[in-house]
Design a protein around this motif. Structure first.
Motif, PDB file in Angstrom:
ATOM      1  N   PRO A   1     -69.832   3.226  34.683  1.00  0.00           N
ATOM      2  CA  PRO A   1     -69.345   4.433  33.999  1.00  0.00           C
ATOM      3  C   PRO A   1     -67.968   4.908  34.443  1.00  0.00           C
ATOM      4  O   PRO A   1     -67.269   5.586  33.680  1.00  0.00           O
ATOM      5  N   LYS A   2     -67.546   4.547  35.670  1.00  0.00           N
ATOM      6  CA  LYS A   2     -66.232   4.982  36.144  1.00  0.00           C
ATOM      7  C   LYS A   2     -65.112   4.360  35.315  1.00  0.00           C
ATOM      8  O   LYS A   2     -64.025   4.948  35.175  1.00  0.00           O
ATOM      9  N   ILE A   3     -65.344   3.185  34.752  1.00  0.00           N
ATOM     10  CA  ILE A   3     -64.334   2.519  33.921  1.00  0.00           C
ATOM     11  C   ILE A   3     -64.046   3.358  32.689  1.00  0.00           C
ATOM     12  O   ILE A   3     -62.879   3.660  32.378  1.00  0.00           O
ATOM     13  N   SER A   4     -65.098   3.734  31.978  1.00  0.00           N
ATOM     14  CA  SER A   4     -64.905   4.565  30.787  1.00  0.00           C
ATOM     15  C   SER A   4     -64.306   5.922  31.147  1.00  0.00           C
ATOM     16  O   SER A   4     -63.456   6.458  30.421  1.00  0.00           O
TER      17      SER A   4
ATOM     18  N   SER B   1     -55.625  -1.917  37.482  1.00  0.00           N
ATOM     19  CA  SER B   1     -56.267  -1.343  38.669  1.00  0.00           C
ATOM     20  C   SER B   1     -56.806   0.047  38.378  1.00  0.00           C
ATOM     21  O   SER B   1     -57.907   0.402  38.817  1.00  0.00           O
ATOM     22  N   PHE B   2     -56.053   0.844  37.640  1.00  0.00           N
ATOM     23  CA  PHE B   2     -56.509   2.187  37.320  1.00  0.00           C
ATOM     24  C   PHE B   2     -57.798   2.151  36.498  1.00  0.00           C
ATOM     25  O   PHE B   2     -58.667   3.006  36.653  1.00  0.00           O
ATOM     26  N   THR B   3     -57.933   1.146  35.641  1.00  0.00           N
ATOM     27  CA  THR B   3     -59.125   1.043  34.802  1.00  0.00           C
ATOM     28  C   THR B   3     -60.353   0.696  35.630  1.00  0.00           C
ATOM     29  O   THR B   3     -61.411   1.322  35.488  1.00  0.00           O
TER      30      THR B   3
ATOM     31  N   THR C   1     -62.665  -0.731  45.282  1.00  0.00           N
ATOM     32  CA  THR C   1     -62.282  -2.130  45.520  1.00  0.00           C
ATOM     33  C   THR C   1     -62.426  -2.984  44.256  1.00  0.00           C
ATOM     34  O   THR C   1     -62.443  -4.204  44.341  1.00  0.00           O
ATOM     35  N   GLY C   2     -62.524  -2.362  43.082  1.00  0.00           N
ATOM     36  CA  GLY C   2     -62.915  -3.098  41.882  1.00  0.00           C
ATOM     37  C   GLY C   2     -61.852  -3.947  41.227  1.00  0.00           C
ATOM     38  O   GLY C   2     -62.166  -4.712  40.308  1.00  0.00           O
ATOM     39  N   ALA C   3     -60.604  -3.843  41.646  1.00  0.00           N
ATOM     40  CA  ALA C   3     -59.526  -4.608  41.003  1.00  0.00           C
ATOM     41  C   ALA C   3     -59.100  -5.788  41.870  1.00  0.00           C
ATOM     42  O   ALA C   3     -58.837  -5.626  43.061  1.00  0.00           O
TER      43      ALA C   3
END
Length: 467
Positions: free
Chosen positions: A51-54, A308-310, A409-411
């Motif tokens: 959900p953090k992506i959206s 990265s922001f996404t 750390t997702g990017a």
């Protein structure tokens, strides 16, 4: 005397924060019970909170919408996702729920685009912005996408040969962009980016190769600063130079109507992180409008390519402290049950810092430590936080397990680390968990990948067929 880990955090930062809070002296991240996650799946583990992506996509859209309304800006805004940040299907599926576009950087990206189109995830009207240095397979794949009718595929020209190479394989007239080779900050080892075409050469290049070419229409000017979108004299100076090129180009090229300002929004790398996104967006829109008005030129449609922001703030990693080594009078090494080089390679490659916090034992006394990984490599360590020159954690106790988390750390970490492949010193890749919300807003978890086994690694190394 305030000697607890919780006291240290309270004294150093404003806490709790939007995504972090404590429940029974254990850390929660976006309401995820991290210790419950560890108890269910074990550690080490990595996770993605979808959900953090959206949320971040829609935050950016709202900032641009507000800025466009505030300044009565006549152009449109288009949010593109930079796929190289994370190519995983679950990432793209989540991102594409939000009416966005795609930016690619290599040949196989186009295969992903075709897959997303065939599955109904990506609209036939979505923009596909093709960056990168293009050679045979990339050229072929772009041509196939355009020849299949995806008219909003826009190759961004990176060098002088690409128009000829593309035109040989594309059947009908097509639209292109040109990337500006931005000038880097003085601290860089080189003066001008290797990507794109120099400021002074763009208008002559247009006149020579595009102006009278019936097959090619210039739609977009692409601008990106390696250090990102920051409120510095350097950034505003480079943006101003870019706008001068846009205006000069627009005066001789009526079809030019879009400015791509690339990516570069920073993500939170410390609990002390402070960045005024709304101000930066508003000022960028204002600067573009004012500069165009001064030259009596229509303002461009705005494109961004946030990677990265996404996805960055959707990711995390949890490790257990296995053991403490007292190497001299001052240095205590807490050994994690994994490797920084393999699971968070940017900590090793570019000394990147992530938000790092203890997951449990917040009521215990703290101590200063260094963190070491399991590989036999002296560079496999993590020794400081973004805003401090040290790491503090609850004191190591052999009979009281300690877990630590690295967040946002997702990017890039999975692709740079070689997801599914060999890992340095054959340290296995940890489990990866997907976390989402159901229709009632309840958190649900799914195991995306198991921890690597010896059989997985032996198979890659060619030992699987030996008897």
């Amino acid at each position: 005397m305030n000697t607890k880990y919780s006291d240290l955090i309270d004294q150093t930062y404003y806490f709790p924060q939007e995504e972090f809070k404590l429940e029974d002296n254990e850390l929660q991240f976006h309401d995820i019970d991290l210790m419950e996650l560890v108890e269910k799946y074990g550690a080490p583990l990595k996770f993605t909170y979808l959900p953090k992506i959206s949320q971040n996509i829609n935050r950016a859209k709202s900032w641009f919408k507000e800025a466009i309304e505030k300044h009565d800006y006549k152009g449109n805004y288009n949010y593109c996702y930079c796929t190289k940040s994370s190519h995983f299907k679950h990432i793209l599926n989540e991102a594409l729920k939000n009416d966005i576009h795609i930016e690619t950087s290599s040949a196989f990206d186009i295969n992903i685009v075709q897959n997303l189109k065939s599955s109904g995830k990506l609209s036939k009207d979505a923009y596909v912005i093709c960056n990168g240095f293009k050679r045979d397979q990339y050229i072929t794949n772009i041509a196939e996408l355009l020849n299949s009718g995806h008219k909003n595929c826009i190759p961004i020209i990176d060098n002088y040969e690409e128009i000829d190479l593309l035109s040989e394989k594309i059947n009908d007239p097509y639209k292109i962009g040109i990337r500006i080779a931005s000038e880097e900050e003085p601290k860089f080892e080189f003066y001008t980016s290797r990507l794109g075409i120099g400021y002074k050469n763009i208008v002559p290049f247009y006149n020579r190769k595009i102006k009278d070419n019936p097959k090619v229409e210039l739609k977009m000017l692409h601008f990106f600063i390696n250090t990102g979108i920051r409120d510095t004299a350097y950034y505003w100076n480079e943006l101003n130079k870019c706008l001068k090129v846009y205006i000069n180009l627009k005066k001789v090229c009526p079809s030019l109507d879009s400015l791509n300002i690339g990516g570069g929004f920073p993500i939170k790398n410390s609990l002390a992180f402070d960045y005024d996104y709304q101000y930066m967006v508003s000022e960028i829109i204002n600067q573009i409008k004012l500069t165009c008005e001064e030259s009596d030129v229509e303002v461009p449609h705005i494109f961004t390519e946030f990677g990265s922001f996404t996805v960055g703030e959707s990711g995390g990693a949890i490790y257990e402290i296995l053991y403490q080594k007292q190497q001299n009078d001052r240095e205590k090494w807490n050994m994690i049950n994994s490797s920084f080089i393999t699971t968070l390679p940017d900590t090793w490659a570019i000394s990147k810092k992530f938000v790092m916090l203890a997951v449990n034992r917040w009521n215990d006394e703290y101590e200063r430590v260094l963190l070491g990984g399991l590989t036999c490599d002296s560079d496999d360590y993590y020794n400081s936080e973004q805003n401090t020159n040290a790491i503090y954690l609850p004191k190591y106790k052999k009979d009281k397990p300690l877990y630590i988390g690295f967040f946002n750390t997702g990017a890039y970490q999975e692709t740079i680390g070689g997801f599914g492949g060999l890992q340095h010193c054959l340290i296995p890749q940890p489990k990866h968990i997907l976390i989402d919300k159901d229709e009632n807003g309840n958190l649900v978890t799914e195991l995306f990948s198991e921890q690597q086994t010896s059989a997985d690694l032996l198979n890659i190394l060619g030992y699987s067929n030996e008897k």
